[in-house]
Write an enzyme that holds these catalytic residues in place. Structure first.
Site, short mmCIF file in Angstrom:
data_model
loop_
_atom_site.label_atom_id
_atom_site.label_comp_id
_atom_site.label_asym_id
_atom_site.label_seq_id
_atom_site.Cartn_x
_atom_site.Cartn_y
_atom_site.Cartn_z
N ASP A 19 0.83 -1.21 0.00
CA ASP A 19 0.00 0.00 0.00
C ASP A 19 0.86 1.26 0.00
O ASP A 19 1.98 1.26 0.50
CB ASP A 19 -0.92 -0.03 1.24
CG ASP A 19 -2.08 0.94 1.11
OD1 ASP A 19 -2.33 1.46 0.01
OD2 ASP A 19 -2.74 1.19 2.13
N HIS A 36 2.29 3.56 -8.95
CA HIS A 36 2.09 2.13 -9.20
C HIS A 36 3.29 1.55 -9.95
O HIS A 36 3.76 0.46 -9.68
CB HIS A 36 0.80 1.89 -9.99
CG HIS A 36 -0.43 2.30 -9.24
ND1 HIS A 36 -0.66 1.91 -7.93
CD2 HIS A 36 -1.52 3.04 -9.60
CE1 HIS A 36 -1.83 2.41 -7.53
NE2 HIS A 36 -2.36 3.11 -8.52
N LEU A 130 10.40 -21.03 -4.93
CA LEU A 130 9.61 -20.07 -4.15
C LEU A 130 8.20 -20.06 -4.73
O LEU A 130 8.05 -20.02 -5.96
CB LEU A 130 10.25 -18.68 -4.29
CG LEU A 130 9.56 -17.50 -3.61
CD1 LEU A 130 9.67 -17.60 -2.09
CD2 LEU A 130 10.19 -16.17 -4.05
C1 IPE Z 1 -5.33 -2.70 -0.04
O1 IPE Z 1 -5.02 -1.37 -0.23
C2 IPE Z 1 -5.39 -3.40 -1.38
C3 IPE Z 1 -4.11 -3.56 -2.06
C4 IPE Z 1 -2.94 -3.25 -1.60
C5 IPE Z 1 -4.20 -4.16 -3.36
P1 IPE Z 1 -6.16 -0.25 -0.38
O2 IPE Z 1 -5.46 1.03 -0.53
O3 IPE Z 1 -7.12 -0.65 -1.43
O4 IPE Z 1 -6.89 -0.38 1.03
P2 IPE Z 1 -7.68 0.73 1.86
O5 IPE Z 1 -8.52 1.48 0.87
O6 IPE Z 1 -6.65 1.60 2.50
O7 IPE Z 1 -8.45 -0.05 2.87
C1 IPE Z 2 -1.62 0.31 -3.33
O1 IPE Z 2 -1.41 1.68 -3.37
C2 IPE Z 2 -1.85 -0.27 -4.70
C3 IPE Z 2 -3.22 -0.73 -4.95
C4 IPE Z 2 -4.19 -0.73 -4.10
C5 IPE Z 2 -3.50 -1.23 -6.29
P1 IPE Z 2 -2.61 2.72 -3.32
O2 IPE Z 2 -3.00 3.04 -4.73
O3 IPE Z 2 -3.71 2.21 -2.47
O4 IPE Z 2 -1.89 3.96 -2.66
P2 IPE Z 2 -2.50 4.98 -1.60
O5 IPE Z 2 -3.09 4.16 -0.49
O6 IPE Z 2 -3.54 5.75 -2.34
O7 IPE Z 2 -1.34 5.80 -1.19
MG MG Z 3 -4.11 2.42 -0.49
#
Ligand code: IPE
Ligand code: IPE
Ligand code: MG
Length: 235
Positions: A19, A36, A130
């Site tokens: 995240d 990303h 792995l």
């Molecule tokens: C969790 O992250 C999902 C992934 C890392 C794919 P999110 O950014 O979607 O989760 P929330 O919105 O903080 O709960």
């Molecule tokens: C995690 O990063 C990647 C996915 C959920 C696909 P985020 O896109 O949720 O990044 P933040 O949480 O907005 O910083």
């Molecule tokens: Mg996020």
């Protein structure tokens, strides 16, 4: 310089909520897509380190069932990035002996992504260095619902349903129990990740945003796990 770790116990299965890509990009005045993209770069050193430390299984949360609520443009950017990453990284992963599998509801993914998944799984099926699971269109609740559905379709006698039989209907019944969950970017929540499998997992949450997550920090997480006492309800 990486210091050698003195590990009493290595987690067999590490699951990671990757995240913070969006926040990483925002801090640099970049579009979220750039975050990303930067996040993908972390994968190679991570997998290398997992192998070095003796981790057997990694599960990486790449796209949740809730992530479809993001703007259309972000969702399609992510889907393109999965394809690009599959093309760019799968041959290398294969050479390193990683077996790739995907968990989640595939039927809702674009056909191009489903094809890439099938190809990656076929190419790496015989590898045994792995095990890497990518959670794509994954939701812990959907997984439990899907397991219940499949048990009912299989005509299981309710008397025969126990924790062991239930676990056989999950997406990856062959995977060992999750020992350690890592979440980057500081959020103290599970966000619908592996609800069944993390019943007794240890947690490591770091404020580091995913694109900044390093092999060094991964080692720190493993070290932290190694020093913990997992009582599992005992004394
Ligand atoms: C969790 O992250 C999902 C992934 C890392 C794919 P999110 O950014 O979607 O989760 P929330 O919105 O903080 O709960
Ligand atoms: C995690 O990063 C990647 C996915 C959920 C696909 P985020 O896109 O949720 O990044 P933040 O949480 O907005 O910083
Ligand atoms: Mg996020």
């Amino acid at each position: 310089m990486l210091t050698p770790l003195n590990l009493q116990r290595t987690p067999r299965h590490v699951a990671i909520i990757m995240d913070g890509n969006g926040r990483w990009a925002r801090a640099r005045w970049l579009p979220r897509a750039a975050g990303h993209r930067a996040g993908v770069q972390v994968l190679t050193p991570l997998l290398e380190t997992a192998g070095e430390l003796g981790v057997e299984t990694l599960t990486l949360y790449a796209f949740s069932t809730e992530n479809w609520t993001r703007p259309e443009t972000e969702v399609s950017t992510l889907m393109s990035l999965f394809l690009e990453t599959a093309r760019g990284k799968v041959p290398d992963l294969n050479e390193r002996g990683a077996r790739l599998r995907f968990v989640g509801r595939r039927e809702n993914l674009p056909e191009s992504v489903r094809a890439a998944i099938r190809e990656a799984e076929m190419l790496t099926a015989a590898n045994d260095k792995l095990d890497v699971y990518i959670a794509l269109n994954y939701g812990g609740r959907s997984e439990i619902v899907d397991a219940a559905r499949r048990m009912i379709s299989a005509g299981l006698d309710p008397e025969d349903v126990n924790e062991e039989t239930f676990a056989r209907y999950l997406y990856a019944p062959e995977a060992p129990e999750v020992d350690l969950v890592i979440r980057t970017s500081g959020e103290l929540r599970v966000s619908n990740f592996l609800l069944w499998q993390i019943a007794y997992a240890e947690f490591y949450v770091t404020d580091t945003l995913w694109p900044d997550f390093s092999a060094q920090e991964f080692r720190r997480a493993i070290e932290s796990f190694s020093a913990r006492s997992r009582r599992r309800g005992g004394v």
